[in-house]
Design an enzyme around this catalytic site. Structure first.
Site, PDB file in Angstrom:
ATOM      1  CE  LYS B 116      -3.001   2.922   2.678  1.00 32.56           C
ATOM      2  NZ  LYS B 116      -3.828   3.165   3.867  1.00 32.56           N
ATOM      3  N   GLY B 177      -8.042   9.398   9.173  1.00 33.57           N
ATOM      4  CA  GLY B 177      -8.425   9.514  10.582  1.00 33.57           C
ATOM      5  C   GLY B 177      -9.391  10.643  10.894  1.00 33.57           C
ATOM      6  CB  ALA B 203      -8.085   7.926   3.931  1.00 37.62           C
ATOM      7  N   GLY B 204     -10.830   8.409   5.571  1.00 35.77           N
ATOM      8  CA  GLY B 204     -11.881   9.394   5.817  1.00 35.77           C
ATOM      9  C   GLY B 204     -13.205   8.813   6.266  1.00 35.77           C
ATOM     10  CB  ALA B 225      -7.415   1.917   9.996  1.00 32.46           C
ATOM     11  CB  SER B 226      -9.400   5.904  12.329  1.00 33.94           C
ATOM     12  OG  SER B 226      -8.052   6.079  12.012  1.00 33.94           O
TER      13      SER B 226
END
Lengths: 68, 275
Positions: B116, B177, B203-204, B225-226
């Site tokens: 990645k 995040g 992301a986001g 993830a987050s």
């Protein structure tokens, strides 16, 4: 005789003739799948036992961790 | 916690069955789960294992760090036990040189040529540096890597990344995040039209509806993830994301109705009595 090196950002003195393999063994207990960079280049695992550290070498000894 | 376990056990078989009918191909491999999970930010390995199982993911991202700060071999044992494939990242790299070296070190450590690719150009927003990213992508593809490129939502940059041989283009919805969701759905939909390789919204994502929207816009998968690891109940959120990805994918295939300015009655006016 010892030689000055930088390992993971910290200055260290190691015996002359220390190999990458010896450094890894010293530093990575409890870690699997370690990778080593020396002066900005990968040291392939197959070369660890034959690569002797030189004065002033910058080494990065890395291991897997969690991440996004 | 107990409720999470029961929910996962109850829903997993049906979800697995549904997911299996609609696999997708990424880097020459076939996956049935369209949810790619980042592992950073979880409180314990026990939660990591439950999150991975609850999400149904088959691909998780991992990182390399100095050994003093790294997680230890127990983390890999957990991921290995879950049977997921590992996707190392180049998180924290700011130049093509750093990213290429990190990818090479990851190949050495994880024995995979999947990467990645992440090249960050700004500390505050962690937005990708397009110039360094293109440079790194070209070098890594030439070196035999399967490159999954984390990028902005610029459709032209996405096309350029696909053109140099990236295996997937992974546009952000909003900064890493931030949980701000998909700030420019139009660009994501355009990017999807621009490239033939898989598009992964990366992301986001803040909550389940963001993941569903990504899939409705035509993304092939979602990487987050987050949104899970920092949720109050990560295992429950992982399950929510799994269902959202599946729901969004189904909705995309089902063909949504056009948006209208004014109402269109769903009950026929024919036969309306005069009262």
């Amino acid at each position: 005789m010892t030689i000055p090196l930088t390992v993971n950002g910290s200055p260290v003195e190691l015996p002359a003739g220390t190999t990458v393999a010896a450094l890894v063994a010293q530093r990575t207990s409890g870690h699997d799948r370690v990778a080593v960079a020396r002066n900005g280049d990968v040291v392939p695992r197959s070369n660890w036992t034959t690569t002797e550290l030189s004065p002033g070498d910058r080494l990065e000894v890395l291991a897997p961790t969690a991440g996004g | 916690m107990q409720k999470d376990r029961e929910l996962t056990e109850e829903l997993a078989p049906a979800l697995e069955q549904e997911e299996a009918t609609d696999p997708f191909s990424l880097g020459g491999e076939t996956f049935t789960s369209r949810l790619i999970l980042g592992t950073g930010g979880l409180p314990s390995l026990e939660v990591l294992e439950r999150v991975v199982r609850s999400s149904g993911t088959q691909l998780v991202t991992v990182a390399l760090r100095r050994v003093e700060a790294a997680a230890g071999s127990a983390m890999l044992e957990v991921l290995n036990r879950c049977g997921v494939r590992l996707l190392p990242n180049t998180a924290g790299c700011q130049t093509a040189r750093e990213a290429v070296l990190t990818a090479q070190l990851s190949r050495e450590a994880f024995e995979t040529d999947w990467i990645k690719l992440e090249v960050i150009g700004d500390d505050r927003t962690l937005l990708p540096d397009a110039v360094e990213l293109m440079d790194a992508a070209e070098q890594l593809v030439a070196d035999g890597f399967t490159v999954l490129a984390y990028t902005t939502d610029d459709p032209v940059l996405g096309r350029r990344l696909a053109d140099v041989g990236c295996a997937a283009v992974m546009p952000l919805g909003s900064p890493i995040g931030s949980g701000l969701g998909i700030r420019n759905p139009y660009n994501i939909a355009l990017l999807r039209e621009e490239v033939s390789v898989p598009v992964v919204l990366d992301a986001g994502i803040g909550t389940a509806s963001d993941a569903a929207l990504a899939m409705e816009l035509g993304c092939d998968a979602v990487l987050l993830a987050s949104a899970v690891t920092r949720a109050r109940e990560p295992v429950q959120m992982a399950l929510a994301m799994r269902q959202a990805v599946e729901g969004g994918r189904l909705a995309r295939g089902a063909g949504r109705i056009p948006r209208r300015w004014l109402a269109e009655a769903s009950t026929s006016m024919q036969g309306l009595p005069e009262l």
